[in-house]
Scaffold this motif. Structure first.
Motif, PDB file in Angstrom:
ATOM      1  N   MET A  54      -7.521 -17.694   0.396  1.00  0.00           N
ATOM      2  CA  MET A  54      -7.217 -18.649   1.464  1.00  0.00           C
ATOM      3  C   MET A  54      -6.171 -18.066   2.419  1.00  0.00           C
ATOM      4  O   MET A  54      -6.278 -18.219   3.633  1.00  0.00           O
ATOM      5  N   LEU A  55      -5.167 -17.390   1.857  1.00  0.00           N
ATOM      6  CA  LEU A  55      -4.146 -16.755   2.696  1.00  0.00           C
ATOM      7  C   LEU A  55      -4.750 -15.641   3.551  1.00  0.00           C
ATOM      8  O   LEU A  55      -4.434 -15.502   4.727  1.00  0.00           O
ATOM      9  N   ILE A  56      -5.627 -14.845   2.959  1.00  0.00           N
ATOM     10  CA  ILE A  56      -6.273 -13.754   3.691  1.00  0.00           C
ATOM     11  C   ILE A  56      -7.099 -14.305   4.851  1.00  0.00           C
ATOM     12  O   ILE A  56      -7.109 -13.739   5.947  1.00  0.00           O
ATOM     13  N   ARG A  57      -7.774 -15.430   4.632  1.00  0.00           N
ATOM     14  CA  ARG A  57      -8.631 -16.036   5.664  1.00  0.00           C
ATOM     15  C   ARG A  57      -7.871 -16.962   6.610  1.00  0.00           C
ATOM     16  O   ARG A  57      -8.406 -17.360   7.648  1.00  0.00           O
ATOM     17  N   GLY A  58      -6.676 -17.385   6.204  1.00  0.00           N
ATOM     18  CA  GLY A  58      -5.951 -18.377   6.997  1.00  0.00           C
ATOM     19  C   GLY A  58      -6.564 -19.749   6.846  1.00  0.00           C
ATOM     20  O   GLY A  58      -6.610 -20.547   7.780  1.00  0.00           O
ATOM     21  N   GLU A  59      -7.019 -20.054   5.665  1.00  0.00           N
ATOM     22  CA  GLU A  59      -7.713 -21.310   5.369  1.00  0.00           C
ATOM     23  C   GLU A  59      -6.712 -22.344   4.857  1.00  0.00           C
ATOM     24  O   GLU A  59      -6.245 -22.267   3.729  1.00  0.00           O
ATOM     25  N   GLY A  60      -6.325 -23.288   5.702  1.00  0.00           N
ATOM     26  CA  GLY A  60      -5.357 -24.306   5.326  1.00  0.00           C
ATOM     27  C   GLY A  60      -3.919 -23.855   5.461  1.00  0.00           C
ATOM     28  O   GLY A  60      -3.001 -24.550   5.056  1.00  0.00           O
ATOM     29  N   CYS A  61      -3.752 -22.674   6.030  1.00  0.00           N
ATOM     30  CA  CYS A  61      -2.420 -22.080   6.160  1.00  0.00           C
ATOM     31  C   CYS A  61      -2.469 -21.029   7.268  1.00  0.00           C
ATOM     32  O   CYS A  61      -3.528 -20.727   7.800  1.00  0.00           O
ATOM     33  N   GLU A  62      -1.316 -20.476   7.572  1.00  0.00           N
ATOM     34  CA  GLU A  62      -1.275 -19.362   8.514  1.00  0.00           C
ATOM     35  C   GLU A  62      -1.760 -18.108   7.786  1.00  0.00           C
ATOM     36  O   GLU A  62      -1.439 -17.895   6.625  1.00  0.00           O
ATOM     37  N   LYS A  63      -2.553 -17.308   8.448  1.00  0.00           N
ATOM     38  CA  LYS A  63      -3.103 -16.094   7.856  1.00  0.00           C
ATOM     39  C   LYS A  63      -1.971 -15.152   7.436  1.00  0.00           C
ATOM     40  O   LYS A  63      -1.059 -14.876   8.218  1.00  0.00           O
ATOM     41  N   ASP A  64      -2.028 -14.680   6.181  1.00  0.00           N
ATOM     42  CA  ASP A  64      -1.023 -13.760   5.653  1.00  0.00           C
ATOM     43  C   ASP A  64      -1.712 -12.837   4.646  1.00  0.00           C
ATOM     44  O   ASP A  64      -1.772 -13.124   3.454  1.00  0.00           O
ATOM     45  N   GLU A  65      -2.237 -11.726   5.158  1.00  0.00           N
ATOM     46  CA  GLU A  65      -3.025 -10.825   4.321  1.00  0.00           C
ATOM     47  C   GLU A  65      -2.193 -10.160   3.226  1.00  0.00           C
ATOM     48  O   GLU A  65      -2.683  -9.961   2.119  1.00  0.00           O
ATOM     49  N   ASP A  66      -0.945  -9.799   3.517  1.00  0.00           N
ATOM     50  CA  ASP A  66      -0.107  -9.151   2.505  1.00  0.00           C
ATOM     51  C   ASP A  66       0.116 -10.065   1.302  1.00  0.00           C
ATOM     52  O   ASP A  66      -0.112  -9.673   0.155  1.00  0.00           O
ATOM     53  N   THR A  67       0.567 -11.281   1.567  1.00  0.00           N
ATOM     54  CA  THR A  67       0.816 -12.226   0.476  1.00  0.00           C
ATOM     55  C   THR A  67      -0.481 -12.589  -0.218  1.00  0.00           C
ATOM     56  O   THR A  67      -0.528 -12.697  -1.450  1.00  0.00           O
ATOM     57  N   GLY A  68      -1.546 -12.749   0.553  1.00  0.00           N
ATOM     58  CA  GLY A  68      -2.846 -13.060  -0.032  1.00  0.00           C
ATOM     59  C   GLY A  68      -3.304 -11.984  -1.004  1.00  0.00           C
ATOM     60  O   GLY A  68      -3.740 -12.286  -2.120  1.00  0.00           O
ATOM     61  N   CYS A  69      -3.171 -10.730  -0.599  1.00  0.00           N
ATOM     62  CA  CYS A  69      -3.562  -9.630  -1.488  1.00  0.00           C
ATOM     63  C   CYS A  69      -2.707  -9.610  -2.746  1.00  0.00           C
ATOM     64  O   CYS A  69      -3.202  -9.291  -3.832  1.00  0.00           O
ATOM     65  N   ASN A  70      -1.448  -9.964  -2.624  1.00  0.00           N
ATOM     66  CA  ASN A  70      -0.579 -10.009  -3.810  1.00  0.00           C
ATOM     67  C   ASN A  70      -1.048 -11.066  -4.804  1.00  0.00           C
ATOM     68  O   ASN A  70      -1.032 -10.832  -6.018  1.00  0.00           O
ATOM     69  N   PHE A  71      -1.473 -12.222  -4.303  1.00  0.00           N
ATOM     70  CA  PHE A  71      -1.966 -13.262  -5.210  1.00  0.00           C
ATOM     71  C   PHE A  71      -3.282 -12.843  -5.852  1.00  0.00           C
ATOM     72  O   PHE A  71      -3.496 -13.063  -7.050  1.00  0.00           O
ATOM     73  N   VAL A  72      -4.174 -12.228  -5.072  1.00  0.00           N
ATOM     74  CA  VAL A  72      -5.438 -11.749  -5.643  1.00  0.00           C
ATOM     75  C   VAL A  72      -5.141 -10.690  -6.703  1.00  0.00           C
ATOM     76  O   VAL A  72      -5.752 -10.680  -7.783  1.00  0.00           O
ATOM     77  N   LEU A  73      -4.197  -9.800  -6.420  1.00  0.00           N
ATOM     78  CA  LEU A  73      -3.822  -8.754  -7.369  1.00  0.00           C
ATOM     79  C   LEU A  73      -3.286  -9.351  -8.674  1.00  0.00           C
ATOM     80  O   LEU A  73      -3.620  -8.869  -9.766  1.00  0.00           O
ATOM     81  N   MET A  74      -2.468 -10.399  -8.585  1.00  0.00           N
ATOM     82  CA  MET A  74      -1.956 -11.042  -9.810  1.00  0.00           C
ATOM     83  C   MET A  74      -3.104 -11.519 -10.685  1.00  0.00           C
ATOM     84  O   MET A  74      -3.106 -11.307 -11.902  1.00  0.00           O
ATOM     85  N   ALA A  75      -4.085 -12.157 -10.066  1.00  0.00           N
ATOM     86  CA  ALA A  75      -5.229 -12.658 -10.829  1.00  0.00           C
ATOM     87  C   ALA A  75      -6.066 -11.500 -11.375  1.00  0.00           C
ATOM     88  O   ALA A  75      -6.544 -11.552 -12.510  1.00  0.00           O
ATOM     89  N   ALA A  76      -6.223 -10.445 -10.577  1.00  0.00           N
ATOM     90  CA  ALA A  76      -6.983  -9.275 -11.019  1.00  0.00           C
ATOM     91  C   ALA A  76      -6.301  -8.618 -12.216  1.00  0.00           C
ATOM     92  O   ALA A  76      -6.958  -8.245 -13.197  1.00  0.00           O
ATOM     93  N   GLU A  77      -4.995  -8.490 -12.145  1.00  0.00           N
ATOM     94  CA  GLU A  77      -4.247  -7.875 -13.248  1.00  0.00           C
ATOM     95  C   GLU A  77      -4.281  -8.728 -14.506  1.00  0.00           C
ATOM     96  O   GLU A  77      -4.137  -8.205 -15.612  1.00  0.00           O
TER      97      GLU A  77
END
Length: 110
Positions: A54-77
């Motif tokens: 959602m952060l990467i797409r700016g869905e319901g929030c301001e787009k923030d690719e860095d923070t979005g990737c960090n959240f995806v990475l947490m789940a991936a790890e």
């Protein structure tokens, strides 16, 4: 709603999905983001992945690719396969803030 108020991460995630998809309620990306954020803060792995996207797409929030990737990475790890696939795709296509990295992409897609 009672479980959401009781800070139940799974209930927050599920209700967030209801608002995100507009099922049984009017679609509300901002409310969805808030609920999914609350669940992710409790280390709910599916919420971490979805919040990142959602952060990467700016869905319901301001787009923030860095923070979005960090959240995806947490789940991936944490071993969540959809997040691992998303990380691989982000690296392979160059959508990751670090740019295209085929080696990192291949690692996550293995």
């Amino acid at each position: 709603e009672e479980l959401v108020k009781a800070n139940d991460a799974d209930a927050q995630f599920r209700l967030g999905q209801v608002y995100r998809k507009g099922r049984f309620v009017e679609q509300d990306f901002t409310r969805a983001f808030e609920l999914i954020f609350d669940a992710a803060q409790q280390e709910h792995v599916r919420a971490e992945h979805l919040l990142g996207m959602m952060l990467i797409r700016g869905e319901g929030c301001e787009k923030d690719e860095d923070t979005g990737c960090n959240f995806v990475l947490m789940a991936a790890e944490d071993g969540y396969p959809p997040a691992q696939f998303a990380m691989g795709k982000l690296y392979m296509t160059g959508l990751h803030p670090a740019g295209e990295d085929k080696l990192s992409g291949a690692y996550w897609l293995k």
